[in-house]
Design an enzyme around this catalytic site. Sequence first.
Site, PDB file in Angstrom:
ATOM      1  CB  SER A 184      28.892 -81.103 -40.948  1.00 44.54           C
ATOM      2  OG  SER A 184      30.260 -81.359 -40.728  1.00 44.54           O
ATOM      3  CD  GLU A 224      34.630 -83.609 -42.957  1.00 44.62           C
ATOM      4  OE1 GLU A 224      35.343 -84.338 -43.657  1.00 44.62           O
ATOM      5  OE2 GLU A 224      35.023 -83.094 -41.902  1.00 44.62           O
ATOM      6  CE1 TYR A 242      28.401 -86.717 -41.695  1.00 42.20           C
ATOM      7  CE2 TYR A 242      30.137 -85.090 -41.960  1.00 42.20           C
ATOM      8  CZ  TYR A 242      29.014 -85.547 -41.297  1.00 42.20           C
ATOM      9  OH  TYR A 242      28.507 -84.829 -40.242  1.00 42.20           O
TER      10      TYR A 242
HETATM   11  P1  NAP Z   1      26.012 -89.755 -33.770  1.00 40.39           P
HETATM   12  O1  NAP Z   1      26.346 -89.860 -32.325  1.00 40.39           O
HETATM   13  O2  NAP Z   1      26.803 -90.535 -34.759  1.00 40.39           O
HETATM   14  O3  NAP Z   1      24.455 -90.099 -33.940  1.00 40.39           O
HETATM   15  C1  NAP Z   1      23.904 -90.374 -35.188  1.00 40.39           C
HETATM   16  C2  NAP Z   1      22.449 -90.749 -34.999  1.00 40.39           C
HETATM   17  O4  NAP Z   1      21.867 -91.018 -36.290  1.00 40.39           O
HETATM   18  C3  NAP Z   1      22.221 -92.002 -34.153  1.00 40.39           C
HETATM   19  O5  NAP Z   1      21.194 -91.740 -33.219  1.00 40.39           O
HETATM   20  C4  NAP Z   1      21.765 -93.040 -35.163  1.00 40.39           C
HETATM   21  O6  NAP Z   1      20.843 -93.965 -34.627  1.00 40.39           O
HETATM   22  C5  NAP Z   1      21.020 -92.164 -36.155  1.00 40.39           C
HETATM   23  N1  NAP Z   1      20.812 -92.808 -37.456  1.00 40.39           N
HETATM   24  C6  NAP Z   1      21.745 -93.327 -38.287  1.00 40.39           C
HETATM   25  N2  NAP Z   1      21.163 -93.849 -39.385  1.00 40.39           N
HETATM   26  C7  NAP Z   1      19.829 -93.650 -39.251  1.00 40.39           C
HETATM   27  C8  NAP Z   1      18.687 -93.959 -40.050  1.00 40.39           C
HETATM   28  N3  NAP Z   1      18.805 -94.600 -41.227  1.00 40.39           N
HETATM   29  N4  NAP Z   1      17.475 -93.595 -39.604  1.00 40.39           N
HETATM   30  C9  NAP Z   1      17.315 -92.968 -38.408  1.00 40.39           C
HETATM   31  N5  NAP Z   1      18.357 -92.661 -37.605  1.00 40.39           N
HETATM   32  C10 NAP Z   1      19.594 -93.004 -38.021  1.00 40.39           C
HETATM   33  O7  NAP Z   1      26.106 -88.213 -34.239  1.00 40.39           O
HETATM   34  P2  NAP Z   1      26.231 -86.881 -33.359  1.00 40.39           P
HETATM   35  O8  NAP Z   1      27.673 -86.630 -33.069  1.00 40.39           O
HETATM   36  O9  NAP Z   1      25.250 -86.935 -32.280  1.00 40.39           O
HETATM   37  O10 NAP Z   1      25.825 -85.790 -34.455  1.00 40.39           O
HETATM   38  C11 NAP Z   1      24.465 -85.451 -34.670  1.00 40.39           C
HETATM   39  C12 NAP Z   1      24.317 -84.857 -36.058  1.00 40.39           C
HETATM   40  O11 NAP Z   1      25.132 -83.696 -36.180  1.00 40.39           O
HETATM   41  C13 NAP Z   1      24.740 -85.780 -37.202  1.00 40.39           C
HETATM   42  O12 NAP Z   1      23.886 -85.506 -38.288  1.00 40.39           O
HETATM   43  C14 NAP Z   1      26.150 -85.316 -37.526  1.00 40.39           C
HETATM   44  O13 NAP Z   1      26.466 -85.615 -38.868  1.00 40.39           O
HETATM   45  C15 NAP Z   1      26.023 -83.830 -37.290  1.00 40.39           C
HETATM   46  N6  NAP Z   1      27.246 -83.142 -36.895  1.00 40.39           N
HETATM   47  C16 NAP Z   1      27.955 -83.589 -35.831  1.00 40.39           C
HETATM   48  C17 NAP Z   1      29.082 -82.893 -35.420  1.00 40.39           C
HETATM   49  C18 NAP Z   1      29.890 -83.352 -34.233  1.00 40.39           C
HETATM   50  O14 NAP Z   1      31.029 -82.881 -34.091  1.00 40.39           O
HETATM   51  N7  NAP Z   1      29.367 -84.211 -33.385  1.00 40.39           N
HETATM   52  C19 NAP Z   1      29.477 -81.720 -36.108  1.00 40.39           C
HETATM   53  C20 NAP Z   1      28.706 -81.294 -37.177  1.00 40.39           C
HETATM   54  C21 NAP Z   1      27.579 -81.995 -37.559  1.00 40.39           C
HETATM   55  P3  NAP Z   1      21.157 -95.547 -34.370  1.00 40.39           P
HETATM   56  O15 NAP Z   1      21.357 -95.672 -32.898  1.00 40.39           O
HETATM   57  O16 NAP Z   1      19.902 -96.186 -34.828  1.00 40.39           O
HETATM   58  O17 NAP Z   1      22.357 -95.905 -35.171  1.00 40.39           O
HETATM   59  N1  GDD Z   2      38.586 -90.811 -36.077  1.00 39.31           N
HETATM   60  C1  GDD Z   2      39.924 -90.702 -36.089  1.00 39.31           C
HETATM   61  N2  GDD Z   2      40.677 -91.760 -35.684  1.00 39.31           N
HETATM   62  N3  GDD Z   2      40.470 -89.554 -36.514  1.00 39.31           N
HETATM   63  C2  GDD Z   2      41.812 -89.454 -36.506  1.00 39.31           C
HETATM   64  C3  GDD Z   2      42.642 -90.491 -36.083  1.00 39.31           C
HETATM   65  C4  GDD Z   2      42.055 -91.726 -35.661  1.00 39.31           C
HETATM   66  O1  GDD Z   2      42.715 -92.685 -35.281  1.00 39.31           O
HETATM   67  N4  GDD Z   2      43.933 -90.071 -36.179  1.00 39.31           N
HETATM   68  C5  GDD Z   2      43.908 -88.819 -36.648  1.00 39.31           C
HETATM   69  N5  GDD Z   2      42.630 -88.442 -36.853  1.00 39.31           N
HETATM   70  C6  GDD Z   2      42.199 -87.144 -37.423  1.00 39.31           C
HETATM   71  C7  GDD Z   2      41.303 -87.295 -38.652  1.00 39.31           C
HETATM   72  O2  GDD Z   2      42.093 -87.599 -39.808  1.00 39.31           O
HETATM   73  C8  GDD Z   2      40.663 -85.923 -38.693  1.00 39.31           C
HETATM   74  O3  GDD Z   2      41.501 -85.003 -39.357  1.00 39.31           O
HETATM   75  C9  GDD Z   2      40.576 -85.518 -37.215  1.00 39.31           C
HETATM   76  O4  GDD Z   2      41.403 -86.445 -36.490  1.00 39.31           O
HETATM   77  C10 GDD Z   2      39.165 -85.551 -36.634  1.00 39.31           C
HETATM   78  O5  GDD Z   2      38.572 -86.806 -36.938  1.00 39.31           O
HETATM   79  P1  GDD Z   2      37.155 -87.253 -36.281  1.00 39.31           P
HETATM   80  O6  GDD Z   2      37.208 -87.124 -34.816  1.00 39.31           O
HETATM   81  O7  GDD Z   2      36.841 -88.594 -36.861  1.00 39.31           O
HETATM   82  O8  GDD Z   2      36.145 -86.123 -36.773  1.00 39.31           O
HETATM   83  P2  GDD Z   2      35.889 -85.454 -38.208  1.00 39.31           P
HETATM   84  O9  GDD Z   2      36.433 -84.057 -38.135  1.00 39.31           O
HETATM   85  O10 GDD Z   2      36.342 -86.310 -39.310  1.00 39.31           O
HETATM   86  O11 GDD Z   2      34.298 -85.420 -38.270  1.00 39.31           O
HETATM   87  C11 GDD Z   2      33.529 -85.032 -37.118  1.00 39.31           C
HETATM   88  O12 GDD Z   2      33.297 -83.652 -37.154  1.00 39.31           O
HETATM   89  C12 GDD Z   2      32.503 -83.190 -38.280  1.00 39.31           C
HETATM   90  C13 GDD Z   2      32.392 -81.663 -38.160  1.00 39.31           C
HETATM   91  O13 GDD Z   2      33.546 -81.064 -38.661  1.00 39.31           O
HETATM   92  C14 GDD Z   2      32.235 -85.848 -37.161  1.00 39.31           C
HETATM   93  O14 GDD Z   2      31.525 -85.634 -35.969  1.00 39.31           O
HETATM   94  C15 GDD Z   2      31.351 -85.410 -38.319  1.00 39.31           C
HETATM   95  O15 GDD Z   2      30.091 -86.070 -38.219  1.00 39.31           O
HETATM   96  C16 GDD Z   2      31.158 -83.884 -38.228  1.00 39.31           C
HETATM   97  O16 GDD Z   2      30.346 -83.407 -39.257  1.00 39.31           O
END
Ligand code: NAP
Ligand code: GDD
Length: 380
Positions: A170, A172, A194
């Site tokens: 990520s 992050e 995280y």
């Molecule tokens: P998500 O919607 O939050 O999905 C997370 C998944 O992890 C769910 O299917 C959840 O299953 C599973 N999980 C949680 N705890 C578990 C455990 N103990 N054992 C097995 N499965 C478990 O995340 P996403 O947005 O699809 O992201 C996918 C991956 O990419 C994550 O690793 C996230 O950190 C990473 N990532 C996401 C972003 C983004 O912007 N979306 C960016 C960078 C990296 P349950 O239904 O069982 O809870």
């Molecule tokens: N969630 C949330 N809720 N975020 C808020 C809010 C609120 O009410 N108001 C402002 N924000 C700001 C957060 O402080 C952050 O700076 C930004 O919006 C994005 O927040 P999220 O959408 O929660 O995403 P994230 O950037 O913290 O994390 C996501 O992206 C990562 C990759 O950069 C997640 O998907 C992580 O799992 C992923 O790794």
Amino acid sequence: MRKNIRLLLNSTVGKLPRRDLWSAAVPAGATDAETLLTRRALVTGITGQDGSYLAEHLLAEGYEVWGLVRGQANPRVRRVRQLLSDVRLVRGDLLDQGSLISAVERVQPDEVYNLAAISYVPMSWQQAELTGEVTGLGVLRVLEAIRVCSGISASRSPTTGQIRFYQASSSEMFGKVRESPQTEQTPFHPRSPYGVAKAYGHHLTQNYRESYGMFAVSGILFNHESPRRGAEFVTRKVSLGVAKIKLGFERQLRLGNLGASRDWGFAGDYVRAMHLMLERDEPADYVVGTGVTHGVGELVELAFKVVGLDWHDHVVTDAAFIRPAEVDRLCANPAKANSELGWDPKIGFEELVTMMVEADLELLSVSGGHAEDSFGSDAW
Ligand code: NAP
Ligand code: GDD
């Protein structure tokens, strides 16, 4: 670059490991056995946003897709069964090493995509140890399951038929960024438990590649969103909030830091990059993002504009959503993914926000204002 080859094989090659079969030449007379080989992928996190898009992409590429699901009565499993009916399910939990070994043994995958994590950043302060266990040590457990099932050790290298591994790293991890835009070489300075856990998983993936010669890669993905995004993340919180206000179910939207900026893309584009990384001849890590950054304030303004409303009339800032430490600004340099994978995003910021708001308007209109399952209406 490997091709998605479907081979008709005769019985003489039928006992080779599956990956050896793809690279093997089709022997003379191969057509008589007529065994159709399909690549097999195991996806952890199948119930999440990325798991759903990746499964669809791999199925369209001709894969047999297996999803790892956890829990005794996980409500999201029913949805996967209904809506990704071609995906086969296997039980397992990233907290349970034995379950992962059993899953890999049962599925005999050619590729493993580790998408499972506790992925909501604020939760990682509330449950820091659990986040470390799942998001960090979970990566170790998946890699160990692959290593053990493949019979790899310090003295025994993997064969050409090895299982390929993708880790969901990520942006992050860059946290308090040392340079902008961020590349594969930018040092990490994570700002949340995280981010720290993801950095552990990232380094461990590199270490297993270097220690054991495993085909193990990380995609350093920047924020990617969709109508299937969890309702806790800011883009979906905003699209749902705007739709509820427009339809008269709510009057206010409470948010935290409007000053943060992110490089937001569309999840459907990003899963293509995951797959392309496992198609390479040599394992390597890639930054995946759009290279364009927008503020949370801009996101809010645009989302309200889509429905003809002024955000000033509805948005309230609430200290409850301010984080103990913030990642102020992220911006990807996806040049390596672009040149080596031939990857680029198809959907831009405006199109993405419009798609999410419109999907939530439709979802809430049909459901009478309820969006408990948090997935939008696009085929879910
Ligand atoms: P998500 O919607 O939050 O999905 C997370 C998944 O992890 C769910 O299917 C959840 O299953 C599973 N999980 C949680 N705890 C578990 C455990 N103990 N054992 C097995 N499965 C478990 O995340 P996403 O947005 O699809 O992201 C996918 C991956 O990419 C994550 O690793 C996230 O950190 C990473 N990532 C996401 C972003 C983004 O912007 N979306 C960016 C960078 C990296 P349950 O239904 O069982 O809870
Ligand atoms: N969630 C949330 N809720 N975020 C808020 C809010 C609120 O009410 N108001 C402002 N924000 C700001 C957060 O402080 C952050 O700076 C930004 O919006 C994005 O927040 P999220 O959408 O929660 O995403 P994230 O950037 O913290 O994390 C996501 O992206 C990562 C990759 O950069 C997640 O998907 C992580 O799992 C992923 O790794």
